[in-house]
Design a protein around this motif. Structure first.
Motif, PDB file in Angstrom:
ATOM      1  N   GLU A  84      -5.213 -11.212   3.574  1.00  0.00           N
ATOM      2  CA  GLU A  84      -4.783 -12.062   2.458  1.00  0.00           C
ATOM      3  C   GLU A  84      -5.449 -11.617   1.149  1.00  0.00           C
ATOM      4  O   GLU A  84      -4.796 -11.550   0.104  1.00  0.00           O
ATOM      5  N   TYR A  85      -6.729 -11.311   1.220  1.00  0.00           N
ATOM      6  CA  TYR A  85      -7.456 -10.858   0.036  1.00  0.00           C
ATOM      7  C   TYR A  85      -6.896  -9.530  -0.472  1.00  0.00           C
ATOM      8  O   TYR A  85      -6.620  -9.375  -1.676  1.00  0.00           O
ATOM      9  N   GLN A  88      -3.704  -9.753  -2.325  1.00  0.00           N
ATOM     10  CA  GLN A  88      -3.834 -10.274  -3.689  1.00  0.00           C
ATOM     11  C   GLN A  88      -4.343  -9.237  -4.680  1.00  0.00           C
ATOM     12  O   GLN A  88      -3.952  -9.252  -5.847  1.00  0.00           O
ATOM     13  N   ILE A  89      -5.209  -8.349  -4.220  1.00  0.00           N
ATOM     14  CA  ILE A  89      -5.819  -7.407  -5.169  1.00  0.00           C
ATOM     15  C   ILE A  89      -5.157  -6.031  -5.176  1.00  0.00           C
ATOM     16  O   ILE A  89      -5.496  -5.201  -6.028  1.00  0.00           O
ATOM     17  N   SER A  96       0.431  -4.142  -0.969  1.00  0.00           N
ATOM     18  CA  SER A  96       0.405  -5.604  -0.941  1.00  0.00           C
ATOM     19  C   SER A  96       1.346  -6.124   0.150  1.00  0.00           C
ATOM     20  O   SER A  96       0.984  -7.017   0.925  1.00  0.00           O
TER      21      SER A  96
END
Length: 117
Positions: A84-85, A88-89, A96
Motif C-alpha cells: 500500500e505504501y 502511494q509513493i 503503482s
C-alpha cells in the motif's frame, strides 16, 4: 509478494465470526483499529435496522474477519502495508498498479479464507 499466509507465523487462531470474538481478536492483533471497528459496527447496526435486513451486519463481520485474518500473520500484514505504501509513493504508474494488485491479492486471499469456512 505472497498471498498465502504462513500458518507457522500465526499470532492467534482464527476467531469465530461474531462481533465479540472479532473484537477480542482485534484487541490482540491490531488494538489501534478498535475505534474504527466500533464505528463500523454502529453504522452496520443502524443500516441493518433501516434496511430491515442483515446484509450490512454480515458484510461488517466479513470485512473485520478479513482484517483480522491479515493481521494475525505479521509477515502478511507487513507485506500489505508495504504494498500500500509503495503504491502511494511510486513515481511510475505501472509500478503503482503492480503494488495495488499485490495489496489486492492479499486482501482477496484473506476474504476468501474467512468466507470459505
Amino acid at each position: 509478494m505472497t498471498t498465502q499466509p504462513d500458518r507457522t507465523g500465526e499470532l492467534i487462531p482464527r476467531p469465530e465470526r461474531t462481533p465479540a470474538a472479532l473484537r477480542t481478536a482485534l484487541a490482540v492483533v491490531a488494538p489501534e483499529r478498535l475505534p474504527e471497528m466500533d464505528a463500523g459496527q454502529r453504522a452496520a447496526v443502524t443500516e441493518t435496522i433501516e434496511q430491515s435486513g442483515i446484509t450490512p451486519l454480515r458484510m461488517f463481520l466479513i470485512q473485520w474477519a478479513a482484517v483480522i485474518e491479515i493481521e494475525r500473520f505479521p509477515d502478511t500484514a507487513r507485506e500489505l502495508r508495504r504494498a500500500e505504501y509503495l503504491a502511494q509513493i511510486a513515481e511510475d504508474p505501472e509500478e503503482s498498479r503492480r503494488c495495488v494488485r499485490a495489496a489486492g491479492e492479499i486482501i482477496r486471499a484473506a476474504h476468501e479464507a474467512v468466507t470459505h469456512l
